[in-house]
Write a protein that holds these residues in place. Structure first.
Motif, PDB file in Angstrom:
ATOM      1  N   ASN A 310      41.913 -16.567 -64.305  1.00 16.86           N
ATOM      2  CA  ASN A 310      41.849 -17.870 -63.649  1.00 16.86           C
ATOM      3  C   ASN A 310      40.664 -18.695 -64.172  1.00 16.86           C
ATOM      4  N   THR A 353      42.159 -13.405 -58.873  1.00 17.72           N
ATOM      5  CA  THR A 353      43.027 -13.878 -57.784  1.00 17.72           C
ATOM      6  C   THR A 353      44.427 -13.274 -57.855  1.00 17.72           C
ATOM      7  N   PHE A 356      45.650 -11.114 -54.990  1.00 12.93           N
ATOM      8  CA  PHE A 356      44.660 -11.221 -53.919  1.00 12.93           C
ATOM      9  C   PHE A 356      45.330 -11.427 -52.570  1.00 12.93           C
ATOM     10  N   ALA A 357      46.338 -12.294 -52.559  1.00  9.54           N
ATOM     11  CA  ALA A 357      47.015 -12.577 -51.294  1.00  9.54           C
ATOM     12  C   ALA A 357      47.710 -11.327 -50.749  1.00  9.54           C
ATOM     13  N   ASP A 369      34.631 -10.450 -49.868  1.00  6.84           N
ATOM     14  CA  ASP A 369      35.864 -10.615 -49.122  1.00  6.84           C
ATOM     15  C   ASP A 369      36.923 -11.302 -49.960  1.00  6.84           C
ATOM     16  N   TYR A 372      36.740 -15.998 -54.334  1.00  7.97           N
ATOM     17  CA  TYR A 372      35.963 -17.246 -54.298  1.00  7.97           C
ATOM     18  C   TYR A 372      34.510 -16.968 -53.930  1.00  7.97           C
TER      19      TYR A 372
ATOM     20  N   ALA B 394      44.942 -17.084 -47.419  1.00  3.96           N
ATOM     21  CA  ALA B 394      44.070 -16.271 -48.272  1.00  3.96           C
ATOM     22  C   ALA B 394      43.243 -17.168 -49.181  1.00  3.96           C
ATOM     23  N   HIS B 395      43.863 -18.223 -49.667  1.00  3.00           N
ATOM     24  CA  HIS B 395      43.197 -19.055 -50.663  1.00  3.00           C
ATOM     25  C   HIS B 395      42.464 -20.226 -50.020  1.00  3.00           C
ATOM     26  N   LEU B 397      38.289 -21.095 -48.472  1.00  2.00           N
ATOM     27  CA  LEU B 397      36.941 -20.599 -48.234  1.00  2.00           C
ATOM     28  C   LEU B 397      36.765 -20.445 -46.737  1.00  2.00           C
ATOM     29  N   LEU B 420      36.302 -23.781 -59.548  1.00  4.01           N
ATOM     30  CA  LEU B 420      36.473 -23.207 -58.209  1.00  4.01           C
ATOM     31  C   LEU B 420      37.461 -24.056 -57.423  1.00  4.01           C
ATOM     32  N   THR B 423      40.993 -23.643 -58.817  1.00  8.41           N
ATOM     33  CA  THR B 423      41.641 -22.374 -58.472  1.00  8.41           C
ATOM     34  C   THR B 423      42.074 -22.382 -57.013  1.00  8.41           C
ATOM     35  N   LEU B 424      41.193 -22.917 -56.155  1.00  2.00           N
ATOM     36  CA  LEU B 424      41.551 -23.014 -54.738  1.00  2.00           C
ATOM     37  C   LEU B 424      42.778 -23.901 -54.537  1.00  2.00           C
ATOM     38  N   HIS B 427      46.149 -22.149 -56.142  1.00  3.07           N
ATOM     39  CA  HIS B 427      46.687 -21.059 -55.321  1.00  3.07           C
ATOM     40  C   HIS B 427      47.001 -21.539 -53.911  1.00  3.07           C
ATOM     41  N   GLU B 431      50.382 -21.342 -51.836  1.00  9.21           N
ATOM     42  CA  GLU B 431      50.397 -20.555 -50.610  1.00  9.21           C
ATOM     43  C   GLU B 431      50.945 -21.368 -49.430  1.00  9.21           C
TER      44      GLU B 431
END
Lengths: 407, 457
Positions: A310, A353, A356-357, A369, A372, B394-395, B397, B420, B423-424, B427, B431
């Motif tokens: 990613n 990632t 990850f889900a 956790d 990110y 999940a995706h 913060l 960052l 990517t957030l 995904h 999602e």
């Protein structure tokens, strides 16, 4: 003849502590966590597994042989936190039945970003192995078995004639990983390919009750090994050492499996155990293994996507290696060490990632956790380290520059 | 299957997530061919605030508009195939806090004691069996909003009486009641019709009021939950609150997550991208204790210590708005914080289009639909761990709402590191596409089937 060739990977990174953008100090690593995790893994895996191997080596008087690759960063942590564990590895090496392999000191992805740094880390690692184990590695394996033709070439340039890599189906085609191969245009270099089916039978499926071959007995496994006779020479079982006691808990019987496997292998005719360099010496290569694109031993994809899948991962890696010239020019040893410890592949693995889900893979010893959180923490540390390159350090460096031409 | 549904807000007259959820769910049920008769209080624009308020009780004629079917979605006729809407002349002001509006009533209310989570005595929770609406306790001379709290409860009772009257003329299989203001109606209709009641918990008194639990509201919530055949909670977080504080049988409590409208963006024309040097961090929600606006400001102050080219937008209205404006000024960041008021429709799209990050610092958030909306607008989200939506995203913060430094740390990271954010977004938008009201509706139908004693296949 079928030779079982065990290689165990032993590595734990210097994990980062929680480092916020508001931090002022430059203390990046979580000593407490790293010590605690190492202690835990040592108790569950390293010490009991070493004891089993030592017992086997003694019992079979040298006929049972294995190889280890220990990263420089785990050796440092052993020295710092658990010298007794280091001593137990040294005791194994002293038997003469244990080969230590070469790798990058920091278990890094440096091959992908800086050939200079890569070569330096391989040399650093060689030196550490010589000092700690009294042997000079002759077989190279790159971090996570990341491999292409260029890796073989670079390894050859550093003096290695044997390289380990993944036996990937899409490259092998109909061919078998039980033979040895050579890279294109490098006939002197021999490649040992991981037998991922048999390796994964132990590493992943051993305790899987849904697996058709559960339970895996040593007799069954030895028969699979024996079937190689007539269709190859070697069964390369390349495993994370943590398979024993950590990924597969002691309760699954994994230690008993290890303890009883040699007997089962020896019971059938013509089978033995060899280290990678012995295999390379004994068996001729059987063709070319042409790998133009990067492969690895990770996940089902066997590619780089676990570390470079990613935008965060490639950003973090690029930013890290971009600092190389400045870090090296400054000559600040502490800073260089910090920068190198940030190179361990684990830091980027935590940012993955993929899956990850689903919340399943990439979990072992992961202090974050989410991917990110991992990226944010890493970038904050890198930001801090970058700050050390400016200011006083940069001034010191600038002050040294006039002295340069006179030297 | 025909559902008698009781709610108290519906688009476009909404001030929060409940209306959005009722709309989405009704559309989802509609698509599945479930007939819904939706009974709502009659909405009226509130001239004092930018969002909606319902007709004033003091002036409202107490009568039933049984023939007064209306489409609450002007311009969107034909969106529903199987749903009918009825308005009744009751005044259920969304998210009204009795104590915030009427100190006198608060004294009366708090003398009823118990602020703990222990189930209290159920005295004071009326069961509506009469057809006569209660008369308002308010004198007309008090001016707008005076003695509102006292009225809120009588309006809840009035709504119950009127809903019961509507129900008598209708044929249906099951009653579905959304949040406490409709529970008395739900209980009354269930008693009258003998049909099973399903209550849908979008939030509890513990979420809305922290430790200052209003005993009367709690009693109504508890009565509704105990009268219900099945209880739907919007998250496991809320389910745990329901089990812990309301003493109901865990076997009848299920979780159905909220969603975002599947085709919510269908008709949107893309807005031109905004080019600017300044980053924008967005708060979008009611500015009330429950939503943690002061934590947002505290984090903003920390962010501004390490970067300058960022602006914080607090969109929404609520009882803490004025306090937050003052607080921003006290912190010396007033020039960096904007308060555009309550937004809807295109304004929400615009603000999402501008935002680099959406932050939901809720102290207590049973679900939280807005993060899903932000993600569906390609805005990355930072959400409080004390939210139901954190269970399913999940995706995103995540941060403890009180951990202001960590909130600031993450805000800075998103603003500074485009990979960052990318990517957030990548995904996250994938999602969020898996949350559909059709699926939520399907899960509700399963609950209905169970409530009706039918086998779930």
């Amino acid at each position: 003849m079928a030779s079982v060739c065990f290689y165990f990977q032993v590595h734990q990174p210097f994990r980062l502590r929680r480092f916020s953008i508001f931090e002022r100090g430059s203390d990046y690593f979580d000593e407490h966590l790293n010590r605690e995790l190492l202690q835990k893994v040592a108790t569950k895996c390293y010490l009991p597994a070493n004891a089993v191997l030592y017992e086997l080596i003694k019992r079979y008087e040298g006929r049972f042989r294995v190889a280890f690759s220990l990263s420089g960063v785990i050796l440092e942590q052993f020295q710092q936190y658990l010298p007794a564990v280091l001593a137990s590895f040294q005791k194994l090496a002293e038997t003469g039945s244990v080969e230590i392999l070469s790798e990058t000191y920091h278990h890094s992805l440096s091959f992908l970003y800086s050939r200079d740094e890569f070569a330096e880390q391989v040399r650093l690692h060689r030196k550490a192995i010589e000092e700690l184990f009294g042997q000079t590695p002759t077989v190279f394996r790159n971090t996570e078995l990341i491999y292409n033709n260029e890796v073989a070439k670079a390894a050859a340039e550093l003096g290695y004639q044997v390289v380990l890599c993944e036996g990937a189906d899409h490259i092998l085609g109909y061919r078998s990983p039980t033979f040895l191969y050579t890279p294109p245009d490098l006939p002197a270099v021999k490649l040992l390919l991981k037998n991922y089916r048999l390796s994964d039978d132990i590493a992943f499926r051993f305790s899987d009750r849904g697996w058709a071959d559960y339970p895996l007995t040593t007799r069954k496994f030895a028969n699979w090994v024996h079937q190689v006779n007539g269709n190859g020479y070697v069964v390369n079982l390349f495993l994370d050492y943590e398979t024993f006691g950590e990924h597969q808990w002691a309760e699954t019987g994994i230690f008993d499996f290890l303890r009883q496997l040699p007997e089962a292998v020896f019971r059938l005719p013509d089978n033995d155990f060899k280290t990678p360099s012995e295999c390379a010496e004994l068996y001729a290569p059987n063709g070319e293994y042409d790998v133009p694109h990067m492969i690895s031993w990770a996940d089902v994809e066997r590619d780089l996507s676990a570390w470079l899948g990613n935008a965060m991962q490639s950003n973090a890696l690029h930013e890290l290696y971009r600092l190389e010239p400045l870090v090296k020019q400054l000559g600040d040893e502490a800073l260089l060490t910090d920068w190198r410890r940030l190179q361990s592949s684990d830091h980027f693995y935590y940012m993955c990632t993929k899956y990850f889900a689903d919340g399943t893979v990439h979990k072992y010893f992961n202090p974050y956790d989410t991917p990110y959180d991992s990226f944010i923490n890493f970038m904050n540390v890198l930001d801090n380290l970058r700050g050390r390159l400016g200011g006083p350090a940069l001034e010191r460096f600038a002050a040294q520059v006039p002295a340069g031409p006179e030297m | 299957m025909r559902i008698f549904m009781l709610g108290w807000e519906f688009p476009p007259f909404i001030s929060g997530g409940l209306g959005t959820a009722c709309y989405g769910l009704t559309r989802g049920l509609d698509r599945r061919g479930v007939e819904v008769l939706f009974v709502l209080p009659r909405p009226v624009e509130d001239p004092d605030e930018s969002h909606v308020r319902i007709v004033s009780p003091a002036s409202a004629a107490i009568q039933i508009d049984a023939d007064d079917e209306f489409d609450p979605l002007p311009g969107l006729e034909g969106m529903f195939q199987h749903a009918k809407f009825r308005s009744v002349a009751a005044t259920l002001r969304p998210y009204a806090r009795p104590e915030a509006l009427d100190a006198a009533a608060q004294v009366e209310v708090s003398t009823r004691g118990a602020t703990s989570g222990k189930p209290g005595p159920r005295r004071g929770t009326p069961v509506i069996t009469s057809d006569e609406p209660p008369t308002s306790t308010t004198s007309n001379g008090g001016g707008p909003g005076a003695h509102y709290a006292g009225d809120l409860f009588s309006e809840v009772e009035r709504y119950a009486v009127l809903a019961r009257r509507v129900a008598r003329q209708e044929d249906f299989d099951l009653i579905h009641a959304h949040d406490w203001m409709t529970y008395l109606a739900g209980i009354a209709v269930a008693r009258q019709s003998g049909k099973p009641l399903v209550v849908h918990v979008h939030s509890t008194e513990f979420d809305r009021s922290g430790l200052h639990v209003n005993q009367r509201i709690y009693d109504i919530e508890r009565a509704g939950m105990h009268a219900a055949t099945r209880i739907i909670c919007v998250s496991h977080l809320t389910r745990n609150v329901v089990l812990k504080h309301y003493g109901v049988d865990p076997r009848k409590v299920e979780v159905v997550y909220n969603a975002v409208d599947d085709d919510g963006n269908e008709n949107e024309t893309p807005l031109p991208p905004i080019t600017r040097d300044e980053k924008i961090v967005l708060f979008l929600g009611r500015i009330t204790m429950q939503k943690g606006p002061e934590y947002f400001l505290a984090a903003a102050r920390r962010v501004l210590e390490v970067m300058d080219n960022v602006r914080f937008v607090m969109a929404g209205s609520g009882d803490m708005t004025r306090r937050m404006i003052e607080l921003a000024a006290e912190m010396g960041i007033g020039h960096k914080v904007l308060f555009p008021g309550f937004l809807r429709g295109d304004d929400i799209r615009r603000v999402f289009n501008m935002a680099d990050l959406y932050v939901m610092p809720s102290v207590s958030e049973p679900f939280g639909i807005t993060p899903l909306e932000a993600l569906s607008h390609d805005v990355p989200v930072l959400i409080s761990k004390q939210s139901g939506v954190a269970e399913v995203l999940a995706h995103a913060l995540k941060v403890d709402f009180w951990d202001v430094d960590e909130m600031a740390n993450k805000i800075v990271a998103v603003l500074r590191h485009p990979p960052l954010s990318a990517t957030l977004r990548d995904h996250g938008s994938f999602e969020v596409s898996r949350f559909s009201w059709t699926d939520s509706a399907a899960n509700c139908v399963k609950v209905y089937e169970t409530a009706l004693g039918r086998e779930v296949s």
